[in-house]
Design an enzyme around this catalytic site. Structure first.
Site, PDB file in Angstrom:
ATOM      1  N   ASP A   1      -2.097 -17.351  -0.462  1.00 16.42           N
ATOM      2  CA  ASP A   1      -2.858 -18.945  -1.346  1.00 16.42           C
ATOM      3  C   ASP A   1      -3.238 -20.125  -0.353  1.00 16.42           C
ATOM      4  OD1 ASP A   1      -0.170 -20.348  -1.381  1.00 16.42           O
ATOM      5  OD2 ASP A   1      -0.861 -19.923  -3.991  1.00 16.42           O
TER       6      ASP A   1
ATOM      7  N   LYS B   1       4.393 -14.829   1.182  1.00 16.80           N
ATOM      8  CA  LYS B   1       4.588 -15.297  -0.228  1.00 16.80           C
ATOM      9  C   LYS B   1       5.813 -15.752  -0.316  1.00 16.80           C
ATOM     10  CE  LYS B   1       2.558 -17.851  -4.118  1.00 16.80           C
ATOM     11  NZ  LYS B   1       1.780 -18.307  -4.005  1.00 16.80           N
TER      12      LYS B   1
ATOM     13  N   ASP C   1      -5.873  -7.582   4.125  1.00 21.85           N
ATOM     14  CA  ASP C   1      -6.811  -6.620   3.511  1.00 21.85           C
ATOM     15  C   ASP C   1      -7.921  -7.667   2.479  1.00 21.85           C
ATOM     16  OD1 ASP C   1      -8.805  -5.526   2.846  1.00 21.85           O
ATOM     17  OD2 ASP C   1      -7.916  -5.638   0.419  1.00 21.85           O
TER      18      ASP C   1
ATOM     19  N   ASP D   1     -11.213 -10.076   4.788  1.00 28.67           N
ATOM     20  CA  ASP D   1     -12.348  -9.873   4.066  1.00 28.67           C
ATOM     21  C   ASP D   1     -12.849 -11.680   3.942  1.00 28.67           C
ATOM     22  OD1 ASP D   1     -12.912  -7.166   3.928  1.00 28.67           O
ATOM     23  OD2 ASP D   1     -13.640  -7.381   1.484  1.00 28.67           O
TER      24      ASP D   1
ATOM     25  N   TYR E   1       0.703  -1.384  -0.278  1.00 28.95           N
ATOM     26  CA  TYR E   1      -0.269   0.042   0.101  1.00 28.95           C
ATOM     27  C   TYR E   1       0.858   0.987   0.285  1.00 28.95           C
ATOM     28  CZ  TYR E   1      -4.568  -1.918   1.080  1.00 28.95           C
ATOM     29  OH  TYR E   1      -5.844  -2.494   0.554  1.00 28.95           O
TER      30      TYR E   1
HETATM   31  C1  IPM Z   1      -9.665  -1.633   4.877  1.00 27.65           C
HETATM   32  C2  IPM Z   1     -10.079  -1.453   3.553  1.00 27.65           C
HETATM   33  C3  IPM Z   1      -9.418  -0.051   3.123  1.00 27.65           C
HETATM   34  C4  IPM Z   1      -7.998  -0.352   2.862  1.00 27.65           C
HETATM   35  C5  IPM Z   1      -9.902   0.543   2.088  1.00 27.65           C
HETATM   36  C6  IPM Z   1     -11.489   1.288   2.259  1.00 27.65           C
HETATM   37  C7  IPM Z   1      -8.783   1.846   1.512  1.00 27.65           C
HETATM   38  O1  IPM Z   1     -10.530  -2.329   2.719  1.00 27.65           O
HETATM   39  O2  IPM Z   1      -9.656  -1.492   5.558  1.00 27.65           O
HETATM   40  O3  IPM Z   1      -9.923  -3.334   4.963  1.00 27.65           O
HETATM   41  O4  IPM Z   1      -7.581  -1.547   1.613  1.00 27.65           O
HETATM   42  O5  IPM Z   1      -7.466  -0.944   3.754  1.00 27.65           O
HETATM   43 MG    MG Z   2     -10.242  -4.660   2.867  1.00 29.09          MG
END
Ligand code: IPM
Ligand code: MG
Length: 369
Positions: A217, A185, A241, A245, A134
């Site tokens: 992975d 990785k 990130d 999710d 990032y």
């Molecule tokens: C998270 C979100 C953020 C990220 C976005 C909104 C920039 O997806 O906090 O996981 O990618 O870090």
């Molecule tokens: Mg995110």
């Protein structure tokens, strides 16, 4: 800072929860409210005005709602940066991002995973938040001499950046079940080879913690195959990130999940921190009073533990949320077949449960500020 989208609706319920802790549990805090995002643009002509950056710099803790809205398209480009949240992370050096993911009794059916797979899973993903893919240079989009365009991002880590996030993760693992899985990785990326070596070195200070390594992975697959194998996971920014999710499905709804982003110790020993739900601004349902406020409410719970040193109060809040769910309180995202209630009613249900639990426990005596 309630921010954009569903942020203000969810934050209104957090404020009622805070007021409850002040009135009933003797919590003391100095609370400032500041606009962020589209609402700040309309009020002040700036998405984050300079005074807001001052408040951010001074705060022990920031409760954040959400960032992101289609309305940004109507604002002159030079007045806003899509990455204000990233700027905040970077400015406060909030490198230590904790994303707890666990199942909530009664919500197993909300997950796309089978109940017996996710039952009593309880994981914390520790995501490095201010370096890695990032933030590393070089980055950008350029046009080559032959007219083709080239996009570049880099994933770099210096050893100190790996070591400090590893130390945080080992400390957390030590306070939990004593198991840490470092995800990388390293079969392909040099940055991951270094990551792995440095994590191994830090392990020497934590011989009581069991360390394992996993490729990212494979980790994505293992999180949905058998999430119970994990306790604490530590990983690079983008890997964290994506994996967080993915892991959210363990909890059934991303609407339930809180997060904490914590900075380094300053000279007074304080660690500045930002607390926010994982779900984001959800513009499709914003303004309708139907979003799930629990991710935001539990983010305040993390604040009670990490910034105020009041884990018992956070535990009370956790139990109140579980009790509200046990009592059948369900916003649309976790309703399944049951009738759905709104954001405000979910706040009511949590406050009612807090009242009930309060009568079964003793109020805190130590004040927090
Ligand atoms: C998270 C979100 C953020 C990220 C976005 C909104 C920039 O997806 O906090 O996981 O990618 O870090
Ligand atoms: Mg995110």
């Amino acid at each position: 800072m309630a921010g954009d989208g569903v942020g203000p609706e969810a934050m209104a319920e957090v404020k009622r929860v805070i007021d409850w802790f002040v009135a009933r549990r003797g919590l003391r805090l100095d609370l400032h409210e500041e606009l962020y995002g589209i609402s700040a643009w309309h009020a002040h002509g700036a998405v984050v005005r300079p005074e807001a950056w001052d408040l951010i710099d001074q705060a022990d803790a920031i409760l954040f709602g959400a960032s992101g809205s289609p309305d940004y398209d109507a604002i002159p480009k030079h007045h806003w940066l899509p990455d204000n949240l990233l700027r905040m992370r970077s400015r406060l050096d909030l490198f230590d991002n904790r994303r707890p993911v666990r199942t909530f009794g009664g919500l197993e059916a909300m997950s796309s995973l089978r109940p017996e797979i996710i039952e009593s899973a309880d994981i914390v993903i520790v995501r490095e938040l201010t370096a890695g893919l990032y933030f590393s240079e070089p980055r950008g989009i350029e046009t080559l001499d032959d007219g083709r365009r080239r996009g570049t991002n880099s994933m770099t880590y210096t050893s100190d950046r790996v070591r400090r996030i590893a130390e945080s993760a080992f400390e957390l693992a030590r306070r939990r079940s004593g198991r840490l899985c470092s995800v990388d990785k390293a079969n392909v990326l040099e940055v991951s080879m270094l990551w792995r070596e440095e994590v191994e070195k830090v392990h020497a200070q934590f011989p009581d913690v069991e360390l394992s390594h996993m490729y990212v992975d494979n980790c994505a697959m293992q999180l949905v195959r058998n999430p119970r194998q994990f306790d604490v996971i530590v990983t690079e920014n983008l890997f964290g990130d994506i994996l967080s999710d993915c892991a959210a499905m363990v909890a059934g709804s991303i609407g339930m999940l809180p997060s904490a982003s914590i900075g380094p110790k300053d000279i007074t020993g304080r660690r500045q921190a930002l607390y926010e739900p994982i779900h984001g601004s959800a513009p499709d349902i914003a303004g309708r009073g139907i979003c799930n406020p629990i991710g935001s409410i539990l983010s305040f719970g993390l604040c009670l533990t990490e910034s105020f040193g009041l884990p018992d109060e956070a535990d009370l809040l956790d139990r109140a949320v579980q009790r509200a769910i046990d009592g059948g309180a369900r916003t649309a995202d976790i309703a399944g077949g049951l009738p759905a209630i709104g954001t405000r009613e979910m706040g009511d249900a949590v406050l009612r449960a807090l009242d009930e639990l309060h009568h079964e426990t003793t109020p805190l005596t130590a004040a927090a500020s």
